[in-house]
Write a protein that holds these residues in place. Structure first.
Motif, PDB file in Angstrom:
ATOM      1  N   VAL A 385       0.852  -1.186   0.000  1.00 66.37           N
ATOM      2  CA  VAL A 385       0.000   0.000   0.000  1.00 66.37           C
ATOM      3  C   VAL A 385       0.887   1.235   0.000  1.00 66.37           C
ATOM      4  CG1 VAL A 385      -1.715   1.305   1.286  1.00 66.37           C
ATOM      5  CG2 VAL A 385      -1.817  -1.178   1.251  1.00 66.37           C
ATOM      6  N   LEU A 389       0.788   8.227  -0.849  1.00 70.92           N
ATOM      7  CA  LEU A 389      -0.257   8.963  -1.564  1.00 70.92           C
ATOM      8  C   LEU A 389      -0.960   9.960  -0.656  1.00 70.92           C
ATOM      9  CD1 LEU A 389      -2.166   6.426  -3.843  1.00 70.92           C
ATOM     10  CD2 LEU A 389      -1.119   8.560  -4.535  1.00 70.92           C
ATOM     11  N   LEU A 390      -0.929   9.702   0.634  1.00 70.64           N
ATOM     12  CA  LEU A 390      -1.631  10.590   1.559  1.00 70.64           C
ATOM     13  C   LEU A 390      -0.733  11.703   2.090  1.00 70.64           C
ATOM     14  CD1 LEU A 390      -3.733   8.008   3.594  1.00 70.64           C
ATOM     15  CD2 LEU A 390      -4.479   9.456   1.718  1.00 70.64           C
TER      16      LEU A 390
ATOM     17  N   TRP B 113      -2.316  26.782  -3.645  1.00 65.97           N
ATOM     18  CA  TRP B 113      -2.135  26.048  -2.389  1.00 65.97           C
ATOM     19  C   TRP B 113      -2.725  26.768  -1.181  1.00 65.97           C
ATOM     20  CZ3 TRP B 113      -1.246  21.147  -2.440  1.00 65.97           C
ATOM     21  CH2 TRP B 113      -0.530  20.585  -3.497  1.00 65.97           C
ATOM     22  N   SER B 114      -3.077  28.038  -1.345  1.00 62.77           N
ATOM     23  CA  SER B 114      -3.637  28.747  -0.189  1.00 62.77           C
ATOM     24  C   SER B 114      -5.159  28.708  -0.170  1.00 62.77           C
ATOM     25  CB  SER B 114      -3.168  30.203  -0.193  1.00 62.77           C
ATOM     26  OG  SER B 114      -3.649  30.843  -1.362  1.00 62.77           O
ATOM     27  N   ASN B 119      -7.897  22.727  -1.922  1.00 66.09           N
ATOM     28  CA  ASN B 119      -7.002  21.752  -1.324  1.00 66.09           C
ATOM     29  C   ASN B 119      -7.746  20.646  -0.577  1.00 66.09           C
ATOM     30  OD1 ASN B 119      -4.054  22.643  -1.743  1.00 66.09           O
ATOM     31  ND2 ASN B 119      -5.167  24.533  -1.319  1.00 66.09           N
ATOM     32  N   THR B 120      -8.835  21.001   0.091  1.00 61.54           N
ATOM     33  CA  THR B 120      -9.580  19.938   0.767  1.00 61.54           C
ATOM     34  C   THR B 120     -10.226  19.011  -0.265  1.00 61.54           C
ATOM     35  OG1 THR B 120     -11.387  21.515   1.037  1.00 61.54           O
ATOM     36  CG2 THR B 120     -10.008  21.096   2.953  1.00 61.54           C
ATOM     37  N   LEU B 123      -7.600  16.770  -1.556  1.00 70.07           N
ATOM     38  CA  LEU B 123      -7.283  15.720  -0.583  1.00 70.07           C
ATOM     39  C   LEU B 123      -8.318  14.608  -0.623  1.00 70.07           C
ATOM     40  CD1 LEU B 123      -6.113  17.784   2.503  1.00 70.07           C
ATOM     41  CD2 LEU B 123      -4.717  16.361   1.018  1.00 70.07           C
ATOM     42  N   LEU B 126      -7.542  12.531  -3.559  1.00 70.04           N
ATOM     43  CA  LEU B 126      -6.347  11.730  -3.277  1.00 70.04           C
ATOM     44  C   LEU B 126      -6.695  10.565  -2.358  1.00 70.04           C
ATOM     45  CD1 LEU B 126      -3.531  12.127  -4.316  1.00 70.04           C
ATOM     46  CD2 LEU B 126      -2.971  13.370  -2.237  1.00 70.04           C
ATOM     47  N   LEU B 127      -7.567  10.818  -1.422  1.00 72.63           N
ATOM     48  CA  LEU B 127      -8.023   9.753  -0.535  1.00 72.63           C
ATOM     49  C   LEU B 127      -8.700   8.652  -1.336  1.00 72.63           C
ATOM     50  CD1 LEU B 127      -8.571   8.679   2.400  1.00 72.63           C
ATOM     51  CD2 LEU B 127     -10.744   9.892   2.273  1.00 72.63           C
ATOM     52  N   VAL B 129      -8.166   7.929  -4.475  1.00 75.77           N
ATOM     53  CA  VAL B 129      -7.098   7.220  -5.202  1.00 75.77           C
ATOM     54  C   VAL B 129      -6.454   6.187  -4.275  1.00 75.77           C
ATOM     55  CG1 VAL B 129      -4.817   7.468  -6.271  1.00 75.77           C
ATOM     56  CG2 VAL B 129      -6.595   9.145  -6.749  1.00 75.77           C
ATOM     57  N   TYR B 130      -6.138   6.627  -3.078  1.00 77.21           N
ATOM     58  CA  TYR B 130      -5.492   5.746  -2.093  1.00 77.21           C
ATOM     59  C   TYR B 130      -6.371   4.544  -1.774  1.00 77.21           C
ATOM     60  CZ  TYR B 130      -3.643   4.244   2.431  1.00 77.21           C
ATOM     61  OH  TYR B 130      -3.146   3.495   3.466  1.00 77.21           O
ATOM     62  N   GLY B 134      -5.146   1.031  -2.859  1.00 85.90           N
ATOM     63  CA  GLY B 134      -4.803   0.236  -1.678  1.00 85.90           C
ATOM     64  C   GLY B 134      -5.630  -1.032  -1.600  1.00 85.90           C
ATOM     65  N   PHE B 151     -10.275   4.756   7.003  1.00 87.90           N
ATOM     66  CA  PHE B 151      -9.850   5.931   6.233  1.00 87.90           C
ATOM     67  C   PHE B 151     -11.051   6.640   5.627  1.00 87.90           C
ATOM     68  CE2 PHE B 151      -5.386   6.505   6.202  1.00 87.90           C
ATOM     69  CZ  PHE B 151      -4.791   5.266   6.408  1.00 87.90           C
TER      70      PHE B 151
END
Lengths: 406, 234
Positions: A385, A389-390, B113-114, B119-120, B123, B126-127, B129-130, B134, B151
């Motif tokens: 894993v 990525l996080l 980035w500000s 950004n949230t 994220l 990205l979560l 994707v993970y 995973g 998660f």
């Protein structure tokens, strides 16, 4: 009558897609050695690991000396008794020496004793200063078995000893010694739960419990539980801290360099390659670049997490009540050093507040990453894993911090 | 084999999205140069906003599924978690990609980035994707499900945060254009195309979730049959 050292009440444990233990109950009293029997895959190791607080349970309860240590809601408590554990894996990192691993085991019980008689018993005295990685499989297994027994030998109160196939890989003499030690512990009032296929070990047990279909106690040698007696002279000691262990191994294996140091170095190198750009940057941008190596050091995470997955070292340490290893203050030091170098390279000076900030950033991010890395410990293939990525979750606070400071 | 509801919704969604894009580029009124740097790029709005809406639905499904597995050990809720994470990945990437293209044209930079909302939301994607990568790297089992459902629960904290961000912290990303009263509301024709887009993406994401849940159920059934075969061989 004293409470059972181990009281497992109607537990159900799942692993993978299967229910391995279903409504199973077992108890171990002081002065008992209970053998766990069953075919391969019947759940012997699962039961031992659940008793060692390594596995969650779906229902039921597990008590050590009447204190609930595992509950179905996921809560786990520290065991009130000393627990000695030998898992199927040896529970020691390759970079640990024999002596260090055994001292770790004893520190979990809060006392130490002279190791020489025990090492001589297993013909390991000449290897006490050798790393575990240098031992043969049989020798490493002997160390793992000793690590499971020693906490009980040095404990001042009755201890619970959980042994998973302890005689596997042992020669005849070593097996005889193991049985002798098990009997010494039993007769001194400790309780042992032993998974075994070995007839000699089975014969040395007072009880047998079969996990197969209707799990049941097969036979009991009814005897009055012996009073606890101390068998060896001991010296009190503090429990080994995860940070102490982690720093020692980071320095020994150079993991601090190969894991975190390289990240900081590469980032610093990239910044240097940019040349003299400071004049074109705002103070915020300069600060961002100065702190970038420290951030990279933190983001590369905790090297001890992967090292500790060797031979299930983390699991063994959790089972005996020791904290998981970590790099403690090393990231603070690394972050400060690299920030000082980056600041000198970019700005031409290294103000102490920048240096301290870099150190704090490194240590904060590194230990946050450690928790992320440990979050996948239960998976069958944790290294498959990509927790990295996080890591962008750290970038937003970093950007906001730079913005605010700038 | 007769198409099921999920498949019909998917088809409807695809057709609706195609229509939305055609209307967006060929019919919807243009915005003025006073309000936008790049009026042409503004038309991505009809893809970007509905896909973000669909992403919130997907992340909601992910949360429900994660909670259902963690607290009830429900197989159906696990299938919802799987579907939600895959749908969240797809729609999250659609939103982020379209936002980056639009941002590059409108702001001169694809990312900020500000900006809290950007950004949230990034994220969250990205979560997703993970979670998808995973889960695919692990055998199915209680350990895998507990870990990734955990998660999913934590990640959902970001969803209301992201939504509220534009109402409190609007920095670069524009604030809401719907549900704010007269000020900030959009033109009727634009609203119509946006509404069509939202409906289409809703149909698409619901179809995706239902179909994904059915596929996961089939995979679980195959696993059970394999176990029966294994026992018979023994």
């Amino acid at each position: 009558m004293a409470n059972p050292l181990l009281d497992v009440d109607s537990i159900t444990v799942r692993r993978g897609m299967s229910t391995v233990l279903d409504n199973l109950s077992i108890h171990v009293e002081r002065g008992e050695t209970v053998a766990l029997l069953g075919r391969n895959g019947s759940g012997k190791s699962t039961l031992l690991e659940a008793c060692a607080r390594l596995l969650p349970i779906e229902s039921g309860s597990i008590h050590h000396d009447k204190v609930s240590v595992v509950r179905p809601d996921g809560a786990r408590s520290v065991s009130p008794v000393v627990v000695g554990v030998t898992l199927q894996k040896n529970g020691a990192m390759g970079s640990e020496t024999v002596q260090e691993h055994l001292e770790s085991a004893m520190s979990a019980a809060g006392a130490t004793t002279d190791l020489l008689p025990f090492l001589e018993g297993f013909n390991l005295s000449h290897r006490r200063s050798d790393a575990m990685a240098q031992l043969s499989q049989g020798q490493a297994r002997k160390v793992a078995v000793l690590a499971g027994l020693l906490p009980a030998f040095v404990a001042s109160t009755p201890a619970l000893v959980l042994l998973d196939e302890p005689s596997t890989g042992l020669d005849t003499n070593a097996r005889a010694q193991l049985i002798e030690w098990m009997e010494q512990l039993r007769s001194s009032g400790h309780g042992l739960l032993v998974s075994t296929h070995d007839q000699e070990v089975l014969d040395a047990c007072t009880d047998a419990f079969e996990i197969q279909g209707d799990s049941k106690r097969l036979e009991t040698d009814s005897t009055t539980p012996p009073n606890h007696t101390k068998m060896v002279s001991t010296t009190p000691c503090k429990k080994e801290q995860g940070g102490t262990f982690g720093v020692r191994h980071q320095l020994r294996t150079q993991a601090w360099l190969t894991h975190n140091g390289v990240a900081g170095l590469l980032t610093l190198g990239l910044l240097v390659v940019l040349g003299d750009v400071n004049a074109a940057l705002s103070s915020t941008q300069s600060l961002g670049l100065v702190l970038a190596p420290a951030m990279a050091i933190g983001l590369s995470g905790e090297a001890m997490v992967n090292l500790g997955r060797e031979e299930r070292t983390h699991d063994w340490r959790r089972a005996v009540g020791l904290s998981t290893p970590h790099s403690s203050m090393l990231p603070l030091l690394l972050g400060s050093i690299f920030t000082a170098m980056a600041s000198q390279a970019i700005v031409g000076e290294a103000p102490i507040n920048h240096v301290m900030l870099g150190g704090l950033l490194s240590i904060g991010v590194a230990h946050s990453m450690r928790y992320l890395q440990h979050s996948v410990d239960r998976l069958a293939r944790p290294n498959a894993v990509f927790v990295g990525l996080l890591t962008p979750v750290m970038l937003l606070p970093y950007a906001l911090l730079i913005d605010w400071l700038g | 084999m007769k198409p099921r509801l999920g498949e019909w919704l998917l088809l409807t969604g695809f057709l609706g999205i195609t229509s939305t894009l055609l209307l967006a580029f060929l019919w919807a009124p243009s915005v003025s140069l006073d309000a936008f740097e790049s009026p042409a790029a503004q038309r991505l709005f009809y893809w970007h906003v509905p896909s973000a809406w669909a992403a919130f639905i997907a992340f909601g499904a992910l949360f429900l599924g994660s909670a259902g597995w963690m607290f009830k050990r429900s197989e159906r809720m696990w299938r919802l978690h799987v579907a939600g994470s895959e749908a969240g990945l797809a729609t999250g990437l659609m939103t982020v990609w379209s936002g980056c293209v639009w941002g590059a044209a409108e702001w001169g930079t694809p990312w900020d980035w500000s900006d809290v909302r950007l950004n949230t939301f990034g994220l969250l994607t990205l979560l997703a994707v993970y979670l998808v990568l995973g889960r695919n790297s692990q055998p199915d089992g209680i350990e895998t499900r507990d870990t990734f459902a955990g998660f999913g629960l934590y990640g959902f904290v970001l969803v209301p945060f992201t939504y509220i961000a534009t109402r409190i912290w609007a920095i670069r990303h524009p604030g809401p254009v719907v549900g704010t009263g007269d000020e900030g509301s959009i033109n009727g024709d634009m609203g119509l195309v946006l509404f069509l887009g939202a409906l289409s993406f809703t149909a698409l994401i619901m179809g995706h979730i239902l179909t994904s849940m059915r596929i996961t159920k089939c995979e679980q059934r195959i696993f059970q049959v394999q176990q029966v075969l294994d026992k018979e061989v023994l």
